[in-house]
Design a protein around this motif. Structure first.
Motif, short mmCIF file in Angstrom:
data_model
loop_
_atom_site.label_atom_id
_atom_site.label_comp_id
_atom_site.label_asym_id
_atom_site.label_seq_id
_atom_site.Cartn_x
_atom_site.Cartn_y
_atom_site.Cartn_z
N ALA A 101 -7.30 -0.83 -1.26
CA ALA A 101 -6.70 0.23 -1.02
C ALA A 101 -5.92 0.63 0.30
O ALA A 101 -6.56 0.15 1.34
N GLU A 102 -4.93 1.08 0.42
CA GLU A 102 -4.06 1.16 1.88
C GLU A 102 -3.53 2.69 1.51
O GLU A 102 -2.39 3.04 1.49
N PRO A 103 -4.34 3.60 1.90
CA PRO A 103 -4.14 5.03 1.77
C PRO A 103 -3.11 5.44 2.79
O PRO A 103 -2.92 4.90 3.81
N PRO A 104 -2.14 6.33 2.40
CA PRO A 104 -2.06 7.00 1.15
C PRO A 104 -1.33 6.73 0.05
O PRO A 104 -1.48 7.17 -1.05
N GLU A 105 -0.55 5.66 0.11
CA GLU A 105 0.40 5.35 -0.95
C GLU A 105 0.25 3.90 -1.23
O GLU A 105 1.54 3.50 -1.87
N GLY A 106 -0.67 3.22 -0.77
CA GLY A 106 -0.39 1.58 -0.95
C GLY A 106 -1.56 0.83 -1.45
O GLY A 106 -2.84 1.43 -1.42
N LEU A 107 -1.48 -0.20 -1.82
CA LEU A 107 -2.29 -1.32 -2.35
C LEU A 107 -2.02 -2.68 -1.69
O LEU A 107 -0.85 -2.92 -1.49
N VAL A 108 -2.99 -3.49 -1.52
CA VAL A 108 -2.94 -4.60 -0.98
C VAL A 108 -3.66 -5.74 -1.80
O VAL A 108 -4.92 -5.37 -2.18
N LEU A 109 -2.90 -6.86 -2.45
CA LEU A 109 -3.70 -7.68 -3.06
C LEU A 109 -3.52 -9.17 -2.58
O LEU A 109 -2.71 -9.56 -2.09
N ASP A 110 -4.91 -10.03 -2.62
CA ASP A 110 -4.70 -11.43 -2.10
C ASP A 110 -4.70 -12.14 -3.53
O ASP A 110 -5.62 -12.12 -4.40
N ILE A 111 -3.33 -12.51 -3.73
CA ILE A 111 -2.96 -13.37 -4.79
C ILE A 111 -2.97 -14.80 -4.86
O ILE A 111 -2.21 -15.64 -5.68
#
Length: 547
Positions: A101-111
């Motif tokens: 999670a990258e609060p307050p409005e984000g997500l990060v994914l290692d794809i």
């Protein structure tokens, strides 16, 4: 080894769209989530209609209502929004096992190594946008080799760097003047609004520097004052600072600027730490036939408790709250919950407390499932003993008074509630009424370090009560207190106590006090004091009674 690929997801209207999901039946139209900052109400999140009406994030609510009188507002709920973001992180786990999670409005994914399962990187982003559309969420995505570059592309792809305000260009004049300028796309006129945003940007492997160069400096996750300082020097895009010497930048702007550049380019590692699911301690028993007797429920608890306590012991934790759910045949759920005064992982200590709560269960047509859960747990640390004698003594102590007291608090708390049980502990103050404090018995240890009293204190201590006596410092021979007349046989003192000068205590605005132990002919020994006067007038008061 394939190059690492990082995907950043930004939900620019997260709070507003969560409010739309939560408050069903809201009329269509502009909606804003309002937060309080510095005593002022500002717009924290907007839906698409509110942005189209000309509102912007960070705008005061009074200005927004003047622009859009039909604006619907809902209060901000930071804990609820954080929980909603955690739910989105679990949803994103279907695309990659490495989600943070990258609060307050984000997500990060290692794809890395995952994109081919969805038809490539474009196919994965299309699947994400489709799922978000079904959930009613707006999404902007950025994909690059580094976490910083992906964050920048998700939020600033296609946004032009604004020039520094000098007053020379028409783009820097008033809003009404700019409205007569050439027509541009909405996201170009208002780069802070996500509406009409360009499609997600994907930086090809090895092309991070070229993808970052045209973005504004805010894409490097720099504070606004640093971006403003760089703009005064004519540095507005990321490409303007990539080739500059590091030493002058560090001397003028500190180490944060080179560090953010290194993170965006991959020189400094910034790994994605996936969210670890919170441990859950729960067991369930499905019954072949419905039950309703207390003895049958206890038999089911006897089968569930050892399994639950075994899981707790394996994790090195103890239960502080235990919840029993009885699921009935008519789909009703009966729940009882109890608190424990000590972290416990022994079935024999939990079972008697659950037995006290079973009378609150309403079996109805019958109970066909039992579920036992420990929603609140604490770590239980192992102890190293010095030798056999010390180990035996400590074991006796733990199995005796300490455990017995905790079990007693648990049994009483199961009847009247743990919040009703308190204990007294010492406090650091020379003021008589502040020399102790009240603590919750279930969440504190018994006080063993009470300071030795150098001065006698009364058995009963109460708020000061006025005494009718001559206004002079000498102890009175006769006085009236609580509508009774007293005659003094003798007085011991005085003990001078001064107020805490660093605090403005209304009870001590009468200045320093001289305390006396006064023996009366009526058989009472009272604790009187004479207030010398300060912001209030002087006089005699009674504050305690000795045994």
């Amino acid at each position: 080894m394939p190059a690492r690929r990082i995907l950043s997801l930004w939900f620019p209207r997260l709070a507003a769209e969560r409010a739309l999901r939560r408050w069903h039946g809201l009329p269509p139209g502009p909606l804003a989530v309002v937060a309080e900052t510095g005593g002022a109400q500002i717009l924290a999140s907007l839906n698409a209609e509110a942005e189209a009406a000309g509102l912007r994030r960070g705008q005061p609510l009074r200005d927004a209502l003047a622009i859009c009188s039909g604006l619907i507002t809902r209060p901000a709920d930071p804990p609820g929004e954080a929980a909603f973001l955690d739910g989105l992180a679990r949803w994103a786990g279907r695309f990659s096992p490495w989600v943070a999670a990258e609060p307050p409005e984000g997500l990060v994914l290692d794809i890395t190594g995952c994109a081919h399962l969805f038809g490539g990187e474009e196919g994965m982003i299309d699947a994400l946008r489709t799922d978000c559309g079904d959930l009613g969420l707006s999404l902007r995505a950025g994909l690059a080799d580094t976490r910083g570059a992906a964050w920048a592309l998700a939020r600033f792809a296609g946004v032009q760097a604004a020039p520094h305000r000098s007053g020379d260009a028409i783009a820097q004049e008033a809003r009404a003047t700019r409205a007569r300028a050439a027509k541009r796309a909405v996201w170009q006129r208002r780069p802070d609004l996500p509406q009409g945003a360009p499609p997600p940007r994907i930086a090809p492997p090895g092309q991070t520097r070229a993808a970052l160069a045209p973005l504004p400096l805010a894409a490097l996750r720099l504070p606004p004052d640093m971006v403003e300082g760089l703009a005064r020097l004519g540095l507005r895009q990321v490409g303007d600072v990539l080739g500059l010497p590091r030493a002058p930048l560090v001397r003028r702007f500190g180490r944060d600027l080179p560090r953010r550049i290194d993170q965006a380019l991959g020189i400094e590692a910034e790994p994605v730490s996936p969210l670890r699911p919170a441990p859950r301690f729960a067991v369930r028993l499905t019954l072949p036939d419905p039950i309703g007797l207390e003895a049958d429920i206890l038999a089911g608890i006897d089968r569930l408790l050892p399994a639950l306590c075994a899981r707790l012991a394996e994790a090195g934790r103890g239960a502080r709250r235990v919840r029993l759910q009885a699921l009935r045949c008519d789909h009703g759920v009966e729940t009882v919950e109890l608190g424990l005064a000590q972290a416990v992982a022994q079935p024999e200590r939990i079972r008697p407390l659950l037995a006290l709560k079973l009378r609150a269960l309403e079996a109805g047509p019958g109970i066909d499932r039992l579920r036992l859960e420990a929603p609140v747990t604490e770590p239980v640390h192992a102890r190293q003993h010095a030798g056999h004698a010390e180990a035996a003594r400590d074991a006796l102590a733990r199995g005796g008074a300490g455990t017995a007291l905790a079990d007693l608090i648990g049994r009483i708390g199961a009847r009247v509630g743990l919040d009703a049980l308190t204990r007294v502990a010492p406090a650091e103050s020379h003021i008589p009424e502040k020399g102790w404090q009240v603590l919750a018995a279930a969440w504190s240890e018994p006080a063993a370090d009470w300071p030795a009293r150098t001065r006698p204190r009364p058995l009963l201590l109460f708020p000061p009560e006025p005494v009718t006596a001559p206004d002079r410092p000498a102890p009175p021979d006769r006085f009236r207190w609580r509508r009774r007349d007293f005659a003094s046989l003798g007085a011991t003192g005085p003990e001078r106590i001064a107020p805490e000068w660093w605090l403005d205590d209304p009870a001590w605005r009468s200045g320093p006090r001289d305390y006396w132990r006064v023996d009366t002919a009526e058989g009472l020994r009272l604790w009187l004091y004479y207030a010398h006067g300060g912001e209030m007038s002087s006089g005699w008061f009674c504050q305690g009674q000795f045994a």
